[in-house]
Motif scaffolding. Structure first.
Motif, PDB file in Angstrom:
ATOM      1  N   LEU A 187      -5.390  -8.366   9.949  1.00 47.74           N
ATOM      2  CA  LEU A 187      -4.506  -9.496   9.645  1.00 47.74           C
ATOM      3  C   LEU A 187      -3.946 -10.129  10.921  1.00 47.74           C
ATOM      4  N   VAL A 213      -6.890 -14.696   0.909  1.00 50.56           N
ATOM      5  CA  VAL A 213      -6.082 -13.575   1.409  1.00 50.56           C
ATOM      6  C   VAL A 213      -4.667 -13.717   0.854  1.00 50.56           C
ATOM      7  N   ILE A 218      -7.386  -9.239  -1.364  1.00 50.30           N
ATOM      8  CA  ILE A 218      -8.327 -10.359  -1.358  1.00 50.30           C
ATOM      9  C   ILE A 218      -8.487 -10.813  -2.798  1.00 50.30           C
ATOM     10  N   LEU A 254      -7.314  -4.988   0.420  1.00 57.99           N
ATOM     11  CA  LEU A 254      -8.079  -5.212   1.641  1.00 57.99           C
ATOM     12  C   LEU A 254      -8.668  -3.918   2.201  1.00 57.99           C
ATOM     13  N   LEU A 261      -9.783  -9.900   8.835  1.00 56.59           N
ATOM     14  CA  LEU A 261      -9.777  -9.139   7.580  1.00 56.59           C
ATOM     15  C   LEU A 261     -10.230  -7.702   7.789  1.00 56.59           C
TER      16      LEU A 261
END
Length: 752
Positions: free
Chosen positions: A259, A186, A196, A219, A250
């Motif tokens: 997050l 991440v 990612i 993401l 995620l």
């Protein structure tokens, strides 16, 4: 147990003796058992109703948990497939970057632009050298900064590199350092700008690391989560989330939670958030939520679904109320049925108790007779146990259970007396094993159970060394042991007994020959145990195998042959004749008469087996030979103490009893006939009953001094026995009532 009042349950005094009433009131013990049974029945009904309701509630929750776990597993597989789709073009690009392309930065940049155009979900693509310095960094739809391989790595403050680029550079350096792929890293940024990262090492022809290739995917990109999420239907207020092993979210059905930390999720335990595998692939209920997790091994992510537990408590309470009402009705009916059933079942016990009380006085009298003064029980534990009988009966008056206990105590005392008898028998058996002059052993299924002292001394072992050991160790070889077992089974099947010679090995390794007799402890059942009797015949066997023995004995039956028999009989007749001649010369007729008195003269038996030809024709000559061997051993055992036997040829045998009266000879002949008739041989499924015809000739007749005449007379007597119907004894009585003078003249004429 007290008896019921005569007016209600007990039979009247006018009732016939031994006639039981139609109904007897159960005693206190049975009434107490009824009460306990009713209480247990009520408790069992209540517990059953509660358990049924609880089981239904738990089953519903288990079905929901299994369904949710299956959906989470499906999502984990779909997400893993999306990760594989993202990595596939990355691996293709890595294989197309050659060492030559790394040496040409401009060509490398053009190649990366083509790769970015072919994979629109890539946000950036970066190449680093083997020392970790960034060679090329391209973002989607624009060219990156071309750097020389000799330039040191840029810092995060240099123009054109944001925080995400610095994180990508650190990822590439770790990929070069560890020489392995990095999946699912991440990169920094807000929920809308987060990426990612994926990286692969660039390897040369010989496996050395030339550099690293990395890409980043936004993401919120549709390439990662969104298409897979739509493949599984959402249920109510369920939450779907994907988080890393550090607990960073995620993906979340609530975009604001992306997050964030999974530790803040309601319904997920902290330990499960830190170690998702702790759930073991199963759904867990916590705080009114049902949580299911599944791992994605390659990126080390965890897919979880958290849903509110449906309201099953209210439905379970209603179900429990309904089940309780049904249980009350069922328990009431069962209680009535149980009371009636127990009262009916208690009738034999009540009648038995009444009968026990009625016969208590005769039992007490019998117990007194069994006391030590009556001589039935020796002083000891049994005598002491017989004393409290009268006290027990008086204390237990009116209780049928106590009366039954009295009966059981009497049975126990009888068992004690039987044990004492068996103990005495065991002592006698031990004495026999200790002092018997022959070897005694008992085996069961090939294992030695008991051995006498004489048997152990013959074999060179201690008294207890062979007990519990296999009989195989007494035989020289496995083949010898197998042959002996086969012979034993054949002999038992044919005759029910084994009688023969066997070879054993002593403890010191020397061989011993023994004459063995064996028979099952239970007729027809060798598995129950076998009794063995044996004598050491090693010395006799050595003599038997000498040349003289072989010349004078029959090889099949081990008896004397005809030549040896005739020689011994001729010598006996010659001795009789010489004694008669000496007495005749002296003129002492009384002496002559005494020498030939039938009470001491002896007899000759001529035996011919009947129907042996049938055995040979039906079962074969081997069976016929086996019959001859058994008959020979039988004859030898019968006459070995008073005379000798021989096989004269075929199925004919001769027996001489030297100093035997005519009456005794006839009795021995009859014993032989009965013993042979008792033999029952079985071969190939056919049973044969044997018999023998016997001709008897007294040797006291002075006219029968010639061997041929005596044998012919015995043969004729046997022939007449066969003609008379077989299986009988006939005596050839030639010695008539003669005067002493006539007998003397006959002897003198023979001398002339």
């Amino acid at each position: 147990m007290p008896l019921a009042a005569p007016s209600t349950c007990a039979p009247s005094s006018a009732a016939p003796a031994g006639v039981a009433p139609a109904w007897s009131m159960p005693g206190p013990l049975v009434l107490r058992l009824m009460g306990v049974a009713l209480v247990l029945l009520v408790l069992a009904g209540a517990a059953s109703a509660w358990l049924v309701a609880r089981s239904v509630q738990q089953d519903a929750l288990d079905r929901l948990a299994r369904q949710q776990s299956d959906e989470v597993d499906l999502l984990a597989r779909l997400f893993a497939g999306k990760i594989e789709q993202v990595q596939k073009p990355l691996r293709g690009a890595a294989t197309r970057i050659t060492p030559q392309l790394l040496a040409q930065p401009a060509a490398l940049q053009r190649a990366l632009q083509q790769e970015l155009a072919a994979a629109p979900w890539f946000a950036s693509m970066t190449v680093a050298r083997s020392d970790g310095t960034v060679l090329t960094h391209l973002q989607a739809h624009q060219a990156g900064t071309l750097r020389d391989s000799g330039v040191a790595p840029q810092s995060a403050d240099e123009p054109g590199l944001d925080e995400a680029s610095a994180a990508e550079r650190a990822l590439l350096q770790r990929t070069v350092r560890e020489a392995r792929a990095q999946v699912g890293e991440v990169l920094a940024g807000g929920s809308a700008a987060a990426h990612i990262a994926f990286s692969l090492p660039l390897l040369g022809a010989n496996g050395q690391v030339l550099g690293a290739l990395g890409v980043s995917v936004p993401l919120p990109s549709q390439a990662l989560f969104a298409p897979a999420v739509t493949a599984v239907p959402q249920q109510g207020q369920a939450r779907l989330l994907v988080f890393t092993r550090t607990g960073r979210i995620l993906f979340h059905t609530d975009p604001a939670r992306v997050l964030g930390s999974v530790r803040d999720e309601a319904g997920l335990r902290p330990d499960a958030a830190c170690a998702p595998a702790a759930l073991g692939g199963r759904a867990q209920v916590q705080g009114g939520y049902l949580a299911s997790c599944a791992d994605m091994p390659l990126p080390q992510w965890t897919v979880a679904r958290v849903s509110a537990v449906p309201d099953l408590l209210g439905a379970g309470a209603a179900l429990r109320r309904g089940a309780g009402q049904a249980a009350v009705a069922a328990v009431g009916g069962c209680a009535l049925l149980l009371v009636g059933l127990l009262a009916w079942l208690a009738q034999p016990l009540a009648r038995l108790g009444r009968e026990a009380q009625r016969v208590r006085r005769p039992l007490d009298a019998s117990a007194a007779a069994a006391a030590p003064g009556a001589g039935l029980l020796p002083p000891g534990p049994a005598a002491q146990a017989a004393q409290p009988w009268a006290e027990t009966g008086a204390a237990a008056k009116g209780d049928e259970v106590a009366a039954l206990a009295d009966w059981l105590q009497r049975l126990q005392q009888e068992g004690l007396r039987q044990w004492q008898r068996s103990d005495a028998l065991a002592a006698q058996l031990q004495s026999i094993l200790e002092h018997a002059p022959v070897g005694i052993a008992v085996s069961r299924q090939g294992v030695l159970q008991l051995l006498g002292r004489q048997a152990c001394q013959m074999l060179g072992y201690g008294v207890h060394e062979l007990q519990g050991r296999s009989a195989r160790r007494l035989h020289p070889s496995d083949a010898d042991y197998a042959h002996w077992r086969t012979r034993m089974q054949t002999e038992f099947a044919a005759h029910g007994v084994l009688d023969g010679e066997a070879r054993f090995v002593r403890k010191d390794g020397s061989l011993m020959w023994a004459q063995v007799q064996a028979r099952p402890l239970q007729p027809g059942d060798a598995e129950a145990g076998i009794l063995w009797l044996f004598e050491d015949i090693t010395a006799q066997r050595e003599v038997r195998h000498q040349q003289e023995w072989e010349r004078t004995h029959d090889a099949l039956t081990q008896l004397c042959n005809r030549a040896s028999f005739e020689q011994r009989l001729g010598l006996l007749l010659a001795e009789r004749g010489q004694a008669a001649e000496i007495a005749a010369r002296s003129g002492n007729v009384a002496v002559v008469h005494a020498d030939f008195d039938p009470a001491e003269a002896g007899v000759l038996l001529f035996l011919d087996l009947d129907h042996l030809t049938l055995v040979n024709e039906v079962a074969g000559h081997g069976a016929g030979d086996d019959v001859l061997r058994h008959v020979a051993r039988l004859i030898d055992h019968q006459v070995r103490q008073t005379g000798w036997a021989a096989r004269l040829g075929g199925d004919k045998f001769g027996v001489v009893l030297p100093r035997c009266s005519l009456a005794r000879g006839q009795a021995v002949a009859e014993q032989l006939r009965v013993a042979v008739q008792a033999l029952e041989a079985t071969y190939h499924g056919h049973s044969f009953t044997l018999s023998v015809s016997i001709g008897l000739v007294p040797l006291g007749d002075a006219h029968w001094h010639d061997l041929r005449t005596v044998l012919h007379a015995a043969d004729m007597a046997c022939y007449e026995a066969k003609r008379a119907g077989r299986n009988r004894v006939l005596t050839q009585q030639v010695l008539q009532d003669r005067g002493d003078a006539a007998l003397t003249r006959g002897l003198r004429a023979r001398q002339a």
